[in-house]
Design a protein around this motif. Structure first.
Motif, PDB file in Angstrom:
ATOM      1  N   UNK A 125      -5.599   7.785  15.421  1.00  0.00           N
ATOM      2  CA  UNK A 125      -6.186   6.441  15.344  1.00  0.00           C
ATOM      3  C   UNK A 125      -6.373   6.010  13.895  1.00  0.00           C
ATOM      4  N   UNK A 126      -6.809   6.926  13.034  1.00  0.00           N
ATOM      5  CA  UNK A 126      -6.970   6.586  11.622  1.00  0.00           C
ATOM      6  C   UNK A 126      -5.619   6.308  10.965  1.00  0.00           C
ATOM      7  N   UNK A 127      -4.627   7.122  11.329  1.00  0.00           N
ATOM      8  CA  UNK A 127      -3.292   6.883  10.782  1.00  0.00           C
ATOM      9  C   UNK A 127      -2.754   5.522  11.205  1.00  0.00           C
ATOM     10  N   UNK A 128      -3.056   5.120  12.414  1.00  0.00           N
ATOM     11  CA  UNK A 128      -2.600   3.822  12.890  1.00  0.00           C
ATOM     12  C   UNK A 128      -3.291   2.691  12.126  1.00  0.00           C
ATOM     13  N   UNK A 129      -4.565   2.884  11.828  1.00  0.00           N
ATOM     14  CA  UNK A 129      -5.282   1.881  11.028  1.00  0.00           C
ATOM     15  C   UNK A 129      -4.660   1.760   9.639  1.00  0.00           C
ATOM     16  N   UNK A 130      -4.358   2.883   9.018  1.00  0.00           N
ATOM     17  CA  UNK A 130      -3.734   2.849   7.690  1.00  0.00           C
ATOM     18  C   UNK A 130      -2.331   2.267   7.767  1.00  0.00           C
ATOM     19  N   UNK A 131      -1.647   2.505   8.838  1.00  0.00           N
ATOM     20  CA  UNK A 131      -0.317   1.927   8.987  1.00  0.00           C
ATOM     21  C   UNK A 131      -0.404   0.405   9.069  1.00  0.00           C
ATOM     22  N   UNK A 132      -1.392  -0.090   9.766  1.00  0.00           N
ATOM     23  CA  UNK A 132      -1.551  -1.541   9.851  1.00  0.00           C
ATOM     24  C   UNK A 132      -1.832  -2.145   8.471  1.00  0.00           C
ATOM     25  N   UNK A 133      -2.657  -1.436   7.692  1.00  0.00           N
ATOM     26  CA  UNK A 133      -2.926  -1.926   6.337  1.00  0.00           C
ATOM     27  C   UNK A 133      -1.658  -1.900   5.488  1.00  0.00           C
ATOM     28  N   UNK A 134      -0.877  -0.856   5.611  1.00  0.00           N
ATOM     29  CA  UNK A 134       0.371  -0.745   4.851  1.00  0.00           C
ATOM     30  C   UNK A 134       1.322  -1.855   5.232  1.00  0.00           C
ATOM     31  N   UNK A 135       1.387  -2.148   6.515  1.00  0.00           N
ATOM     32  CA  UNK A 135       2.293  -3.217   6.957  1.00  0.00           C
ATOM     33  C   UNK A 135       1.867  -4.567   6.373  1.00  0.00           C
ATOM     34  N   UNK A 136       0.567  -4.813   6.337  1.00  0.00           N
ATOM     35  CA  UNK A 136       0.098  -6.073   5.740  1.00  0.00           C
ATOM     36  C   UNK A 136       0.382  -6.100   4.243  1.00  0.00           C
ATOM     37  N   UNK A 137       0.205  -4.953   3.597  1.00  0.00           N
ATOM     38  CA  UNK A 137       0.466  -4.883   2.166  1.00  0.00           C
ATOM     39  C   UNK A 137       1.950  -5.029   1.871  1.00  0.00           C
ATOM     40  N   UNK A 138       2.790  -4.508   2.721  1.00  0.00           N
ATOM     41  CA  UNK A 138       4.232  -4.682   2.530  1.00  0.00           C
ATOM     42  C   UNK A 138       4.609  -6.156   2.591  1.00  0.00           C
ATOM     43  N   UNK A 139       4.028  -6.868   3.516  1.00  0.00           N
ATOM     44  CA  UNK A 139       4.300  -8.312   3.631  1.00  0.00           C
ATOM     45  C   UNK A 139       3.856  -9.050   2.364  1.00  0.00           C
ATOM     46  N   UNK A 140       2.663  -8.713   1.910  1.00  0.00           N
ATOM     47  CA  UNK A 140       2.166  -9.375   0.691  1.00  0.00           C
ATOM     48  C   UNK A 140       3.027  -9.015  -0.518  1.00  0.00           C
TER      49      UNK A 140
END
Length: 447
Positions: A316-331
């Motif tokens: 679950x924590x890895x999934x949360x960090x993945x979501x943050x990474x995906x948003x950061x990749x977009x930015x």
């Protein structure tokens, strides 16, 4: 040759003696058979084989005395014979009564040992049946351990398919190894106990057979002695057996006979005690091993639950960090686009400044002057180049950051996949089969 020269053997005159003083055998009188027994050569042929008159009388007296002695001896013999017959009859009756008494006592001894042996035979038979029941429990318990060992081995093999970095020696792996080792040790213990039980059953049967053989001998001996006890002087099936009074070389003494029966019963008691102790030991072993296995099974299940919970939290924590990474990749992608556009926007001013410098380099003669405009154009070009270079450097950094984000995203996705695989292995491949773990009763050999 004169008559005085002739040698003649003469006996002394008979004397009066008592009949009891007479010898049993009288020697014959010596005959006149010598070479000089004749009184003359003319009568030698008539005198050579003749007895003297005294010799004739002596011979008659000897026959009288012999007759008297034989009569006296015969009379004494008759008297002694009657007395001996009476004594032997009395002795025979007394001896036969004593023999009957001894035979009766012997029958009681044989009956005692026969009863004891029969009781030991029944005890060993019952004990062997009880031990056979325990042997069946051991075999069932040993068969029941195959399922836990198969489950533990399958769990260990399944967890070997986990991917790094989840391929760790965690608490579950430690407890599974303990469980497998415990099951192997229990199996070895049950096998050794089973071999000991089989050996004890064989000893019980061997000693039961020895007791049965001894009991059979006692029964046959009792029947023989009972038949002998019923014999009497009027029995019709008695006969002479001249050589029956000799002792056989293999005959035993009453002491060795009694000691052999006592030792046989003693060994039977010892085997019964050993068998009883072994049955109690089997009960304790089966009870303890069943409880140990179930306790270790519960420990492994708790470790699995805890590990699965930790794995789900990590996922679950890895999934949360993945979501943050995906948003950061977009930015970051948008930032890279902005940087590229800024660099492109700087090209026109740079072209203007460089074109001006190029055109001013064609001024003629003295007019090619390093005036303020020239210095400013030069500084402008330098500033623009520095700005473009800074933008390109930032673009490179942004692109590297984007690549790092992409790598992190891939790593996170891979890690999440690994965690999902680990959860699938622990929950579906490991914890699901553990629901088929045998019960305590089955592990104890009752089912």
């Amino acid at each position: 040759m004169s008559q005085s020269d002739v040698l003649v053997t003469q006996e002394p005159a008979p004397q009066t003696v008592q009949v009891s003083d007479l010898p049993q055998k009288i020697y014959e009188i010596e005959r006149n058979t010598g070479p000089y027994s004749s009184s003359g050569l003319a009568t030698a042929g008539f005198r050579s084989a003749k007895y003297l008159e005294d010799e004739w009388y002596q011979n008659n007296y000897n026959r009288y005395y012999e007759s008297l002695a034989d009569c006296d001896h015969s009379e004494r013999n008759r008297h002694e014979s009657k007395q001996l017959a009476a004594e032997t009859e009395t002795l025979c009756e007394r001896t036969q009564q004593d023999t009957n008494k001894k035979t009766g006592e012997r029958l009681q001894d044989i009956h005692f040992w026969k009863s004891e042996l029969q009781r030991k035979i029944e005890d060993l038979s019952n004990e062997t049946d009880l031990l056979l029941a325990q042997k069946l429990r051991l075999e069932r318990a040993l068969d029941a351990t195959e399922v836990p060992f198969s489950i533990a081995s399958d769990n260990l093999q399944s967890r070997e398919r986990r991917q790094p970095p989840d391929m760790v020696k965690d608490a579950v792996a430690t407890e599974l190894l303990k469980e497998a080792e415990l099951i192997r040790n229990i199996q070895e213990l049950l096998k050794r106990t089973l071999m000991q039980t089989v050996n004890q059953i064989r000893l019980n049967r061997d000693h039961k057979e020895i007791c049965e053989m001894n009991w059979s001998d006692k029964v046959e001996t009792y029947n023989i002695d009972e038949m002998c006890a019923h014999y009497n002087n009027r029995s019709t099936n008695i006969q002479f057996h001249p050589h029956s009074s000799k002792f056989e070389d293999s005959a035993t003494t009453p002491e060795t006979w009694g000691k052999f029966s006592h030792d046989t019963i003693y060994r039977a008691d010892q085997e019964k005690i050993a068998s009883t102790n072994l049955r109690a030991l089997i009960d304790n072993i089966l009870s303890d091993t069943a409880e140990d296995l179930r306790l270790q099974c519960d420990t492994v299940n708790v470790a699995f639950s805890k590990c699965s919970e930790e794995m789900e939290n990590a996922k679950r924590k890895l999934q949360d960090h993945l979501n943050k990474i995906l948003r950061e990749i977009t930015d970051q992608e948008n930032n890279i686009k902005s940087l590229k556009q800024a660099i492109k926007d700087m090209e026109a001013p740079l072209k203007v400044a460089q074109t001006r410098l190029y055109q001013r380099s064609h001024r003629p003669n003295v007019d090619l002057c390093r005036d303020a405009a020239q210095f400013r154009l030069t500084s402008e070009v330098e500033e623009l180049n520095n700005s473009i270079q800074a933008l390109k450097q930032k673009l490179l950094e942004s692109e590297q950051a984007l690549r790092n984000l992409e790598d992190t995203r891939m790593n996170l996705e891979k890690e999440i996949s690994i965690k999902s695989n680990s959860l699938c292995i622990d929950k579906q491949k490991c914890m699901a089969p553990r629901s088929r773990y045998p019960t305590v009763l089955k592990l104890a050999g009752y089912q």
